[in-house]
Design a protein around this motif. Structure first.
Motif, PDB file in Angstrom:
ATOM      1  N   ASP A  60     -57.361   9.810  77.064  1.00 25.88           N
ATOM      2  CA  ASP A  60     -57.315   8.347  77.074  1.00 25.88           C
ATOM      3  C   ASP A  60     -55.984   7.869  77.643  1.00 25.88           C
ATOM      4  OD1 ASP A  60     -58.368   5.658  76.247  1.00 25.88           O
ATOM      5  OD2 ASP A  60     -56.583   5.724  74.981  1.00 25.88           O
ATOM      6  N   ARG A  61     -54.880   8.522  77.226  1.00 30.30           N
ATOM      7  CA  ARG A  61     -53.553   8.169  77.746  1.00 30.30           C
ATOM      8  C   ARG A  61     -53.458   8.515  79.238  1.00 30.30           C
ATOM      9  NH1 ARG A  61     -49.707   8.110  73.330  1.00 30.30           N
ATOM     10  NH2 ARG A  61     -48.079   7.805  74.912  1.00 30.30           N
ATOM     11  N   MET A  62     -53.975   9.658  79.612  1.00 30.49           N
ATOM     12  CA  MET A  62     -53.896  10.084  81.007  1.00 30.49           C
ATOM     13  C   MET A  62     -54.735   9.175  81.913  1.00 30.49           C
ATOM     14  SD  MET A  62     -51.876  12.777  81.233  1.00 30.49           S
ATOM     15  CE  MET A  62     -52.286  14.046  82.419  1.00 30.49           C
ATOM     16  N   ARG A  63     -55.897   8.789  81.456  1.00 32.12           N
ATOM     17  CA  ARG A  63     -56.751   7.921  82.274  1.00 32.12           C
ATOM     18  C   ARG A  63     -56.073   6.578  82.531  1.00 32.12           C
ATOM     19  NH1 ARG A  63     -62.059   7.870  83.788  1.00 32.12           N
ATOM     20  NH2 ARG A  63     -62.837   5.806  84.376  1.00 32.12           N
ATOM     21  N   GLN A  64     -55.458   6.027  81.507  1.00 34.25           N
ATOM     22  CA  GLN A  64     -54.752   4.760  81.683  1.00 34.25           C
ATOM     23  C   GLN A  64     -53.688   4.876  82.776  1.00 34.25           C
ATOM     24  OE1 GLN A  64     -53.375   2.894  77.986  1.00 34.25           O
ATOM     25  NE2 GLN A  64     -54.901   4.084  76.871  1.00 34.25           N
ATOM     26  N   THR A  65     -52.973   6.009  82.789  1.00 33.20           N
ATOM     27  CA  THR A  65     -51.927   6.216  83.799  1.00 33.20           C
ATOM     28  C   THR A  65     -52.524   6.416  85.181  1.00 33.20           C
ATOM     29  OG1 THR A  65     -50.429   7.186  82.171  1.00 33.20           O
ATOM     30  CG2 THR A  65     -50.005   7.693  84.487  1.00 33.20           C
ATOM     31  N   PHE A  66     -53.524   7.283  85.289  1.00 31.04           N
ATOM     32  CA  PHE A  66     -54.097   7.603  86.593  1.00 31.04           C
ATOM     33  C   PHE A  66     -54.650   6.365  87.299  1.00 31.04           C
ATOM     34  CE2 PHE A  66     -55.184  12.166  85.073  1.00 31.04           C
ATOM     35  CZ  PHE A  66     -53.908  12.597  85.400  1.00 31.04           C
ATOM     36  N   PHE A  67     -55.304   5.506  86.532  1.00 33.83           N
ATOM     37  CA  PHE A  67     -56.009   4.377  87.148  1.00 33.83           C
ATOM     38  C   PHE A  67     -55.221   3.074  87.096  1.00 33.83           C
ATOM     39  CE2 PHE A  67     -59.288   7.513  86.342  1.00 33.83           C
ATOM     40  CZ  PHE A  67     -59.988   7.487  87.539  1.00 33.83           C
ATOM     41  N   ASP A  68     -53.949   3.174  86.775  1.00 31.37           N
ATOM     42  CA  ASP A  68     -53.056   2.022  86.848  1.00 31.37           C
ATOM     43  C   ASP A  68     -52.219   2.155  88.118  1.00 31.37           C
ATOM     44  OD1 ASP A  68     -51.182   0.036  86.648  1.00 31.37           O
ATOM     45  OD2 ASP A  68     -50.274   0.759  84.785  1.00 31.37           O
ATOM     46  N   PRO A  69     -52.481   1.335  89.150  1.00 33.66           N
ATOM     47  CA  PRO A  69     -51.732   1.488  90.405  1.00 33.66           C
ATOM     48  C   PRO A  69     -50.231   1.285  90.254  1.00 33.66           C
ATOM     49  CG  PRO A  69     -53.651   0.053  90.692  1.00 33.66           C
ATOM     50  CD  PRO A  69     -53.490   0.282  89.223  1.00 33.66           C
ATOM     51  N   GLN A  70     -49.810   0.590  89.189  1.00 40.36           N
ATOM     52  CA  GLN A  70     -48.390   0.329  88.983  1.00 40.36           C
ATOM     53  C   GLN A  70     -47.709   1.397  88.130  1.00 40.36           C
ATOM     54  OE1 GLN A  70     -47.174  -2.162  90.783  1.00 40.36           O
ATOM     55  NE2 GLN A  70     -49.310  -2.427  91.438  1.00 40.36           N
ATOM     56  N   ALA A  71     -48.457   2.367  87.647  1.00 44.40           N
ATOM     57  CA  ALA A  71     -47.865   3.404  86.801  1.00 44.40           C
ATOM     58  C   ALA A  71     -46.848   4.223  87.601  1.00 44.40           C
ATOM     59  CB  ALA A  71     -48.946   4.325  86.249  1.00 44.40           C
ATOM     60  N   PRO A  72     -45.688   4.559  87.021  1.00 47.74           N
ATOM     61  CA  PRO A  72     -44.671   5.336  87.750  1.00 47.74           C
ATOM     62  C   PRO A  72     -45.183   6.664  88.290  1.00 47.74           C
ATOM     63  CG  PRO A  72     -43.762   4.436  85.719  1.00 47.74           C
ATOM     64  CD  PRO A  72     -45.238   4.164  85.673  1.00 47.74           C
ATOM     65  N   TYR A  73     -46.220   7.217  87.676  1.00 51.31           N
ATOM     66  CA  TYR A  73     -46.758   8.506  88.106  1.00 51.31           C
ATOM     67  C   TYR A  73     -47.042   8.545  89.602  1.00 51.31           C
ATOM     68  CZ  TYR A  73     -50.734  11.642  89.102  1.00 51.31           C
ATOM     69  OH  TYR A  73     -51.597  12.556  89.678  1.00 51.31           O
ATOM     70  N   HIS A  74     -47.573   7.468  90.151  1.00 52.87           N
ATOM     71  CA  HIS A  74     -47.990   7.492  91.554  1.00 52.87           C
ATOM     72  C   HIS A  74     -46.792   7.591  92.487  1.00 52.87           C
ATOM     73  CE1 HIS A  74     -52.093   6.737  90.312  1.00 52.87           C
ATOM     74  NE2 HIS A  74     -51.661   5.725  89.563  1.00 52.87           N
ATOM     75  N   ALA A  75     -45.744   6.824  92.210  1.00 57.42           N
ATOM     76  CA  ALA A  75     -44.541   6.901  93.045  1.00 57.42           C
ATOM     77  C   ALA A  75     -43.824   8.226  92.843  1.00 57.42           C
ATOM     78  CB  ALA A  75     -43.613   5.739  92.723  1.00 57.42           C
ATOM     79  N   LEU A  76     -43.787   8.720  91.607  1.00 56.78           N
ATOM     80  CA  LEU A  76     -43.128   9.994  91.326  1.00 56.78           C
ATOM     81  C   LEU A  76     -43.869  11.149  91.988  1.00 56.78           C
ATOM     82  CD1 LEU A  76     -42.308   9.398  87.556  1.00 56.78           C
ATOM     83  CD2 LEU A  76     -40.645   9.552  89.421  1.00 56.78           C
ATOM     84  N   ARG A  77     -45.189  11.099  91.933  1.00 59.98           N
ATOM     85  CA  ARG A  77     -45.984  12.152  92.586  1.00 59.98           C
ATOM     86  C   ARG A  77     -45.744  12.143  94.090  1.00 59.98           C
ATOM     87  NH1 ARG A  77     -50.801   9.931  92.127  1.00 59.98           N
ATOM     88  NH2 ARG A  77     -50.756   9.227  94.301  1.00 59.98           N
TER      89      ARG A  77
END
Length: 591
Positions: A524-541
């Motif tokens: 549930d936590r991971m899905r929220q991050t993956f599908f949030d375009p503003q999540a830092p994960y995308h820029a960090l990746r």
């Protein structure tokens, strides 16, 4: 002592020096040598007793080496100088090598020698990066610890260098492959000398690509230079006398753009790839024949051994599914012990950030990849009819480290570095870590490990309970040691009782809280991050796979960390900001 590590990146060797200096009681901090950073000013703020540079691709400023003793780790023997030491050693096929710790001065690699340690070159030859993380890193740590002890004594006088020569950077023209004339062994030496970086620039299917990695193939033939088959994302290319498997390709950097990620060769080529036979790895190797497979299974002495080796330790959705199929097949065999891993290089670094970044929908691919990892880990956790051992001959990070924790026992080669955390990629994490990590080390230590996000040596991990056994041996013999230990475990009279007890404990744990509940909460936590375009994960990746350097040293590295037997002076510099560094090895691609 308070030791400041100055490095171009927080790579595998820098992490190992960081972890083992702490184990020896020294306080450690890190400053990255970045174009935008005043390194001399940063060193002044830290006021270290000693500066050590485990991996530095630029010169130490005179303001630094004139004011502090600065020890440079050079991956070559005394007298070897220049930026391509390991590349030349692999490409030239030298039989012995060494690592030198020398004092920085005005001339690159020419300072006084504080320590030097020989190291073997694997036979048969390994890739440059596997050798670097193995025998070279072992020699480097021995030399660093000796040099640090000599400096701390206050009585040692380093020896001046005499002789030697500086050799220039090994350029692409020096790495060129002549597919019409070069035999397989020469092609392999060139590919392996550039496997992690920079790759070998070549022409393929009408375009320019960088080739990464190389493995021999004895059973296939074709017109030299042509592609003749595929296997698990790799392409097989004919040489003058045989063929080689090339697992990964990278497109050239576009003008003004960051570096393109390395990708499985078939994915990188896409529609350019002609119709080629997809050849599965042979189920049984022919004696004396050479071919390549990421996954292999064998049995010995009542134990099964499921080995796997993915480039950079990164496991794509397809990799996870192939390994799960192999795991399920291994579980049908009449063995009492099943060993996962056992190879000399990476165990696993988790999901494949490069494949995710290249996907048409990175969020959907992230979701598919993490679910495939969870399926694999769940299969290990629910295996109750045998003991499962994770044998780590190389480093593990993030979901790959947590994959190991799903086993009943974790065995590590003494030189392994573990990074059991996810937060530097902006992720909460999955793979049932909220079940397995606290179960091994307790909730408080689990919280510390996942929030501090610092590397652990194998020995520190054993003391914490994260690892059950450390095996002190060279990389080349780890597999044999693990095989012998597993055979002993399979034949031990108490093993049957342990298996029965394991089944009972799993049933009790399931009754208290089902594995499905752990998985659902994590995902549930991971899905929220993956599908949030503003999540830092995308820029960090994106920054990670494209090798974008941070603007400053991340605060968790710049902050002095106490040694196991003492504490460093208090932090002397204000916290700095910038993207996190997530670098479990010279060139990993997982999380």
């Amino acid at each position: 002592m308070h030791v400041l590590l100055v490095a171009s990146a927080f790579n595998s060797l820098t992490q190992r020096v960081h972890a083992e200096l702490r184990d020896h009681g020294h306080g450690v901090a890190v400053e990255l040598a970045l174009p935008s950073v005043d390194l001399a000013g940063a060193v002044r703020r830290h006021r270290p007793d000693l500066v050590v540079a485990p991996m530095l691709t630029s010169a130490v400023p005179e303001e630094v080496w004139s004011a502090h003793t600065c020890l440079i780790v050079h991956p070559g023997p005394v007298g070897d100088r220049g930026p391509s030491s390991l590349d030349r050693a692999v490409q030239d096929g030298v039989p012995r090598w060494g690592v030198t710790v020398l004092q920085a001065n005005a001339e690159m690699d020419a300072g006084d020698v504080w320590a030097t340690v020989e190291c073997p070159v694997p036979d048969p030859p390994e890739s440059k990066s596997a050798w670097y993380r193995g025998e070279v890193a072992d020699a480097a740590l021995e030399a660093v610890l000796l040099a640090v002890d000599r400096f701390a004594s206050g009585t040692y006088t380093p020896e001046p260098q005499s002789g030697g020569r500086a050799r220039p950077l090994l350029r692409q023209e020096d790495r060129r492959i002549d597919w019409l004339r070069d035999d397989t062994e020469r092609v392999l030496r060139v590919l392996r000398a550039a496997d992690s970086r920079p790759g070998v620039r070549d022409e393929l299917l009408g375009g320019t690509w960088f080739l990464h990695g190389g493995h021999p193939e004895d059973g296939l033939r074709g017109r030299p230079g042509e592609l003749i088959a595929t296997r698990a994302g790799a392409v097989c290319r004919a040489t003058a006398d045989g063929a080689v498997w090339i697992p990964e390709l990278r497109a050239p950097r576009a003008p003004g753009q960051p570096a393109a990620p390395k990708l499985p060769a078939t994915l990188a080529l896409g529609d350019l790839l002609p119709a080629l036979p997809e050849l599965p790895a042979p189920t049984q190797a022919r004696p004396g024949a050479r071919t390549w497979s990421e996954i292999d299974y064998r049995e010995e002495g009542g134990a099964g051994f499921l080995s796997f080796s993915f480039p950079g330790g990164a496991m794509s959705t397809a990799d996870c599914r192939r390994l799960l199929d192999a795991y399920r097949a291994a579980c049908t065999r009449p063995t009492s012990v099943l060993v996962l891993g056992g190879g000399r290089d990476f165990f696993s670094n988790g999901i494949h950030l490069g494949v995710i970044e290249a996907a048409a929908d990175p969020a959907e691919e992230s979701w598919a990849n993490i679910n495939a990892m969870d399926d694999l880990v769940e299969a290990v956790l629910t295996t109750t009819d045998r003991l499962v051992v994770a044998a780590l001959g190389g480093n593990a990070a993030a979901g790959g480290a947590v994959l190991a924790l799903a086993a009943d026992e974790v065995w590590c080669r003494s030189g392994v570095i573990l990074n059991p955390h996810y937060r530097l990629m902006g992720l909460y994490g999955s793979e049932f870590w909220t079940y397995t990590l606290p179960r091994r080390v307790g909730p408080a230590v689990a919280e510390r490990l996942t929030t501090e996000a610092l590397p652990l040596s194998a020995e520190s991990a054993r003391r914490l309970g994260l690892v059950d056994r450390t095996i002190g041996c060279p990389p080349a013999v780890f597999a044999d040691r693990a095989t012998a230990l597993a055979a002993q475990l399979a034949g031990h009279p108490a093993t049957a009782a342990r298996i029965a007890g394991k089944k009972a404990r799993r049933e009790l744990d399931e009754a208290e809280r089902p594995l499905a509940a752990y998985r659902a909460a994590e995902l549930d936590r991971m899905r929220q991050t993956f599908f949030d375009p503003q999540a830092p994960y995308h820029a960090l990746r994106r920054a990670f796979v494209r090798k974008e350097r941070p603007g400053a040293t991340p605060p968790h590295l710049a902050r002095p960390v106490p040694g196991r037997h003492g504490s460093p002076p208090p932090a002397r510099s204000a916290p700095v900001t910038g993207p996190a560094v997530h670098d479990g090895a010279p060139d990993p691609a997982g999380c």
